[in-house]
Design a protein around this motif. Structure first.
Motif, PDB file in Angstrom:
ATOM      1  N   ASP A  87      25.391  84.122  82.660  1.00  0.00           N
ATOM      2  CA  ASP A  87      24.291  84.469  81.773  1.00  0.00           C
ATOM      3  C   ASP A  87      23.001  84.429  82.599  1.00  0.00           C
ATOM      4  N   GLU A  88      22.399  85.572  82.789  1.00  0.00           N
ATOM      5  CA  GLU A  88      21.265  85.700  83.700  1.00  0.00           C
ATOM      6  C   GLU A  88      20.097  84.794  83.309  1.00  0.00           C
ATOM      7  N   ASP A  89      19.668  84.848  82.054  1.00  0.00           N
ATOM      8  CA  ASP A  89      18.500  84.077  81.633  1.00  0.00           C
ATOM      9  C   ASP A  89      18.726  82.577  81.811  1.00  0.00           C
ATOM     10  N   LEU A 134      26.555  90.170  87.728  1.00  0.00           N
ATOM     11  CA  LEU A 134      25.197  90.298  88.248  1.00  0.00           C
ATOM     12  C   LEU A 134      25.167  90.070  89.750  1.00  0.00           C
ATOM     13  N   VAL A 175      18.992  81.672  85.715  1.00  0.00           N
ATOM     14  CA  VAL A 175      17.658  81.761  86.324  1.00  0.00           C
ATOM     15  C   VAL A 175      16.817  80.561  85.893  1.00  0.00           C
ATOM     16  N   GLN A 219      14.469  87.033  91.179  1.00  0.00           N
ATOM     17  CA  GLN A 219      13.799  86.510  89.999  1.00  0.00           C
ATOM     18  C   GLN A 219      13.291  85.093  90.229  1.00  0.00           C
ATOM     19  N   GLN A 265      19.743  89.765  93.064  1.00  0.00           N
ATOM     20  CA  GLN A 265      18.842  89.940  91.929  1.00  0.00           C
ATOM     21  C   GLN A 265      18.436  88.592  91.357  1.00  0.00           C
ATOM     22  N   LEU A 266      19.391  87.663  91.273  1.00  0.00           N
ATOM     23  CA  LEU A 266      19.081  86.310  90.813  1.00  0.00           C
ATOM     24  C   LEU A 266      18.032  85.677  91.717  1.00  0.00           C
TER      25      LEU A 266
END
Length: 224
Positions: free
Chosen positions: A112-114, A75, A117, A83, A79-80
């Protein structure tokens, strides 16, 4: 199961309340000017409640175990940051707090994006409580690690929170502190998420310290 179901229902209700407060603050007018600080404080507290309930539910679902749906993808760090900024925009603006970014826009990392974040957004919500008027989010590669820092220009973390941070790193339970309204849940959750990220026998970590570029509290997340 009953407790998890109750926490889920509470989270949904608080999310609705938080969304309503965000809209009210976005649409603030001279008629609501006097109530603006109180609504900003209410939004901050609802964000804290929502974070805690999300973390409880994730821990209930065995975050950190093989059964958890852990989704690591390459990722973009930009982008992180986008968000995280979007998540905190209304709260930060309503409290008059500037969020500065110091990131490498070309940097790509596996995580792991979720979960990440969530960890970083929680750190910023926590910094809102301690800062005077400025927070900086830094994301850089250092010696083969991704280092994400959330720093503020407040008076620094109190000793009790630094102790909780050390306990979270070592996996030691410190119990509930009724004087500080802290159960160490956020730090424990962040530690579990960090440790899930592994590469060649190395795993992520979190730590708290005082100082940094702004002289206040520093939340540091490192990922291999």
């Amino acid at each position: 199961m009953f407790l998890a179901s109750t926490a889920h229902d509470m989270k949904n209700s608080i999310s609705v309340l938080s969304g309503t407060l965000e809209r009210l603050l976005d649409d603030a007018s001279p008629e609501t000017e006097k109530a603006y600080p109180q609504m900003a404080q209410m939004l901050y507290q609802t964000r804290r409640l929502n974070d805690n309930l999300m973390q409880l539910l994730a821990l209930y679902k065995n975050v950190g175990t093989p059964e958890y749906p852990f989704d690591v993808q390459p990722l973009d760090i930009g982008q992180l940051a986008e968000q995280v900024v979007a998540n905190g925009r209304v709260l930060l603006e309503s409290r008059g707090i500037a969020l500065d970014l110091d990131i490498d826009p070309e940097l790509v990392w596996h995580f792991d994006e979720d979960l990440i974040v969530g960890v970083v957004s929680h750190a910023i919500n926590n910094a809102v409580h301690y800062t005077r008027d400025r927070i900086v989010l830094t994301a850089r590669e250092r010696d083969g690690w991704l280092e994400i820092r959330v720093e503020d220009n407040g008076a620094g973390y109190p000793a009790s929170l630094l102790q909780a941070g050390g306990a979270a790193m070592s996996g030691t339970a410190i119990g509930v502190n009724f004087l500080t309204n802290s159960a160490g849940l956020g730090l424990h959750f962040s530690r579990e998420v960090a440790r899930m990220h592994r590469h060649r026998a190395r795993h992520g970590a979190v730590r708290l310290e005082n100082g940094g570029r702004l002289g206040g509290g520093c939340f540091i997340l490192t990922l291999p």
